[in-house]
Design a protein around this motif. Sequence first.
Motif, short mmCIF file in Angstrom:
data_model
loop_
_atom_site.label_atom_id
_atom_site.label_comp_id
_atom_site.label_asym_id
_atom_site.label_seq_id
_atom_site.Cartn_x
_atom_site.Cartn_y
_atom_site.Cartn_z
N ASP B 57 0.84 -1.22 0.00
CA ASP B 57 0.00 0.00 0.00
C ASP B 57 0.86 1.26 0.00
O ASP B 57 0.44 2.30 -0.48
N GLY B 58 2.05 1.17 0.58
CA GLY B 58 2.91 2.35 0.61
C GLY B 58 4.29 1.98 1.08
O GLY B 58 4.50 0.90 1.64
N GLY B 59 5.25 2.87 0.82
CA GLY B 59 6.62 2.63 1.26
C GLY B 59 7.51 2.20 0.12
O GLY B 59 7.09 2.19 -1.04
N SER B 60 8.74 1.84 0.46
CA SER B 60 9.72 1.52 -0.57
C SER B 60 10.48 0.25 -0.18
O SER B 60 10.80 0.03 0.99
N ILE B 61 10.73 -0.59 -1.18
CA ILE B 61 11.53 -1.80 -0.97
C ILE B 61 12.65 -1.79 -1.99
O ILE B 61 12.41 -1.75 -3.20
N ARG B 62 13.88 -1.77 -1.50
CA ARG B 62 15.02 -1.75 -2.41
C ARG B 62 15.84 -3.02 -2.24
O ARG B 62 16.03 -3.50 -1.13
N PHE B 63 16.30 -3.55 -3.37
CA PHE B 63 17.18 -4.71 -3.37
C PHE B 63 18.45 -4.31 -4.10
O PHE B 63 18.38 -3.92 -5.27
N GLU B 64 19.57 -4.32 -3.43
CA GLU B 64 20.84 -3.85 -3.99
C GLU B 64 20.69 -2.46 -4.59
O GLU B 64 21.16 -2.19 -5.69
N GLY B 65 19.96 -1.61 -3.88
CA GLY B 65 19.81 -0.23 -4.30
C GLY B 65 18.70 0.02 -5.30
O GLY B 65 18.36 1.16 -5.60
N ARG B 66 18.10 -1.06 -5.83
CA ARG B 66 17.09 -0.91 -6.88
C ARG B 66 15.69 -1.08 -6.30
O ARG B 66 15.43 -2.02 -5.56
N GLU B 67 14.80 -0.16 -6.66
CA GLU B 67 13.42 -0.25 -6.19
C GLU B 67 12.74 -1.46 -6.83
O GLU B 67 12.70 -1.58 -8.05
#
Lengths: 354, 247
Positions: B57-67
């Motif tokens: 629903d909201g927020g950010s998830i990054r993996f190795e700097g990538r969204e």
Amino acid sequence: MTLAMTKSQRTLGLYGLIAIAAVIAPFLFSAYISQLTVLWVMVLFAITWDAMGGQMGYNSLGNIFFFGAGMYISAVVQIGLHYDVAEYTAAYGAIKVDFTPTQYYTGLVLGTIVAAVGSVLFAFLLSWVVFGLRGPYFAIGTLGIALAAGELVGAWEYVGAGSGISLPVFPGEPEAGERFFYFAFFVAAVLTFFFFRWLYQTRFGLAINAIRDDEEKAEAMGIHTMRYKTITWALSAFFLGICGSLFGNYNIFIEPLEVAFATVVFGIPMVVMSLLGGKGTLWGPVIGAILYHVIKEATWKYFLGWQWVALGLLIIISVVFFQQGIMGWAQEKWPELFGIEVEEAPAEGEEEAA
Amino acid sequence: MAAMIELRNVSKSFGGVRANQDVSMDVPAGKITGLIGPNGSGKTTLFNSIVGYHPIDGGSIRFEGREISRLKVPQIARLGMLRTFQQTRIYGNMNCVKNMLISVPHRSMGYFEIFYDHSPGELERAERLLEFVGLYAKRKLLAGDLSFGQQKLLEFAMALMNQPKVLLLDEPTAGINPTLINGLIDRLKRANEEFGITLFVIEHNMRVIMNLAEHIYCLAHGQMLADGPPDQIRADKRVIDAYLGAH
Ligand SMILES: Nc1ncnc2c1ncn2[C@@H]1O[C@H](COP(=O)(O)OP(=O)(O)O)[C@@H](O)[C@H]1O
Ligand SMILES: [Mg+2]
């Protein structure tokens, strides 16, 4: 045959026997050559359906669409090489095609190639729509495509609408023509069989089995599920397109509802044959097709008027009481015969040193 | 160095249930990170959000700097982030070796490679990993005939076969015979040390996670309650209350 034969020798022997039987059958039982010809069509139908339904778990009720599409594409190509297609169909058979053998064969070959390519393109396009659907929705969605195609072609004047198209007649003796198409369908079915037999032994085969057994897990492992589904659908379409092209020429006359997009006569039996023989197995669809075809021809001959009742009964019996099919049942009973390595759980430590 | 996985203010609701609220955390590369919390605190939901199983629903998830919060499950898996399931998902109708071969990495597999045979190298690696989890002797058994604990080990081996950068394990010891748990902890640590795989582990069993993780996050009612090294978490009053209050 002795027990000392290895598995590959046995397999080779089996293929040899089938090949010999298939080659002499049209000469030995020439009165039944049309039934024998359609038998190979049915075998091809069952194998291509099983790739989707049996091996990948996507039960398509619309595979007949590619058969019909291939048939029409090929017809338009063959007529279009020498006539204006719209004028030809508008004449309702008043224009009689008179092709030389060379014209006939180049038309047939070219038409078949374009039919195969066209069917594959249709499969790629349609995959965007159908693979958004799962389970029963996929089945109904694909059925919708086949039914809609029949109706649309039936209203399309350019390809003769409901009155269909007459195709060029085989240049030669009728018996030679019958034999030509018998062997054409035989070769098509054999190529289809060996192609999918090879495919199921590659990574590809394992991946579509994984999609069938647990698609969510397959996605979680990073498998390109959409790519595999699209390619499997396209491969079925490829062989069905070829088959449709040949069938149009075999039948000389094509029309949308009874020949090209014949859901009841051809579309649904694709499923029944696979279920009967054992879906998701190599030989199941072949055995199912032979059995279904023999039963169908027999009921047509001896129970005319009741034939669909008899076939309906067969469907009910196979779906309700015999879901694993003949091969599924046999594999369970004699797993060693099918090269399935099932070991009893070894006693603790017994095999640890291996 | 930046964290391998970075969550910032991740929220996810199911109807009225706020399963995750403004969750922020970092999973550093090369380490073992733990995620604990009472039942229903939103741990599995957080895993599902990270691997793209459902939209957040909201927020950010990054993996190795990538969204990655808008990518789909197989895309994220191919980036090198894999998860195992709390309910354990293996291919029960296939033998263990086939389960392993299905799990070969698909990251760099081209259009034509999907039609290749399985290479001898792949087969060998499959057998070696089955050996690693102690299932070599059962490699030709149908996976469905294995015990529940063995199925969990198989799922773990399948994940290793995929050569991920980070592995998200959802309660790897749940339902496993207690005598086998130490062996499993040992294998998880070796996967981290020898194969260099970053681990992010949900675990309900406090003893296990204290033994395993270098840094632990604790969720309660969908919110981040506390985080720190095992000793600090063990002594944290809020964590103790959350666990006691839940039972
Ligand atoms: N798909 C879903 N639909 C509705 N509610 C869900 C769903 N998944 C989880 N929940 C709810 O979200 C909350 C958190 O669940 P979960 O993440 O499974 O907790 P945990 O893994 O920590 O035990 C619970 O109240 C659960 O009922
Ligand atoms: Mg959970």
